[in-house]
Write a protein that holds these residues in place. Sequence first.
Motif, PDB file in Angstrom:
ATOM      1  N   ASN A  74      87.708  40.681  48.130  1.00 16.22           N
ATOM      2  CA  ASN A  74      88.188  41.932  47.561  1.00 16.22           C
ATOM      3  C   ASN A  74      89.355  41.536  46.658  1.00 16.22           C
ATOM      4  OD1 ASN A  74      89.416  44.400  47.020  1.00 16.22           O
ATOM      5  ND2 ASN A  74      88.737  45.256  48.966  1.00 16.22           N
ATOM      6  N   THR A  76      91.953  42.650  43.645  1.00 15.75           N
ATOM      7  CA  THR A  76      92.552  43.738  42.880  1.00 15.75           C
ATOM      8  C   THR A  76      93.556  43.152  41.906  1.00 15.75           C
ATOM      9  OG1 THR A  76      94.240  44.083  44.570  1.00 15.75           O
ATOM     10  CG2 THR A  76      92.300  45.478  44.699  1.00 15.75           C
ATOM     11  N   PRO A  85      96.384  49.953  38.324  1.00 20.15           N
ATOM     12  CA  PRO A  85      95.287  49.006  38.518  1.00 20.15           C
ATOM     13  C   PRO A  85      94.603  48.646  37.199  1.00 20.15           C
ATOM     14  CG  PRO A  85      94.698  51.174  39.377  1.00 20.15           C
ATOM     15  CD  PRO A  85      96.115  51.252  38.928  1.00 20.15           C
ATOM     16  N   LEU A  88      89.064  46.041  39.780  1.00 21.10           N
ATOM     17  CA  LEU A  88      88.762  45.848  41.191  1.00 21.10           C
ATOM     18  C   LEU A  88      87.408  45.162  41.276  1.00 21.10           C
ATOM     19  CD1 LEU A  88      89.189  46.381  44.235  1.00 21.10           C
ATOM     20  CD2 LEU A  88      88.117  48.601  43.892  1.00 21.10           C
ATOM     21  N   GLU A  90      84.775  43.615  44.161  1.00 17.78           N
ATOM     22  CA  GLU A  90      84.379  43.430  45.549  1.00 17.78           C
ATOM     23  C   GLU A  90      83.026  42.732  45.561  1.00 17.78           C
ATOM     24  OE1 GLU A  90      84.366  47.526  46.711  1.00 17.78           O
ATOM     25  OE2 GLU A  90      86.358  47.367  47.606  1.00 17.78           O
TER      26      GLU A  90
END
Length: 168
Positions: A74, A76, A85, A88, A90
Amino acid sequence: MAEQENGAADAAAQTQPQVKLNVLTQFIRDMSFENILAQRGVGGEVQPDVQVAVNLDAKKRSAENQYEVATKVNITSKNKESEEPLFLLEMEYVGVFHIEGVPEDQLHPFLLIECPRMTFPFLRRIVSDVTRDGGFPPLNLETIDFMQLYRNEIARRKAENATQKADA
């Protein structure tokens, strides 16, 4: 005399089972990349702050001596100044292994240390390609110390169990 020593070494080698490890396949089970920077249209100078979390999981498959080891990352990235942000990522990356000759008491650490160590270069390449293709500089993950990760998880579980016993 040297012949006796060689004979003793050969006998010791014969009593210990030969470890056999084959990677049968590896694949991305699940992946999501959100380019938040492009969605919001944030402009100007950004200084990324990248956080990486890694989780491992292993399980026995129905075929004899086959195991599935999943490495979940994960990632970020936030702008250091505004904490907004940027992206992202994942991903769950899985390797299927055929393993023989590992004693039962050593199988769990073997699965969670050696197996991810073998698939990590491929996972790293995918992360680099996805971030580059998403419009960011390629993110080249640092090498992960899977042995330390395993030790930390065992220590965390022991502390959690001690806390639960103290509360009971």
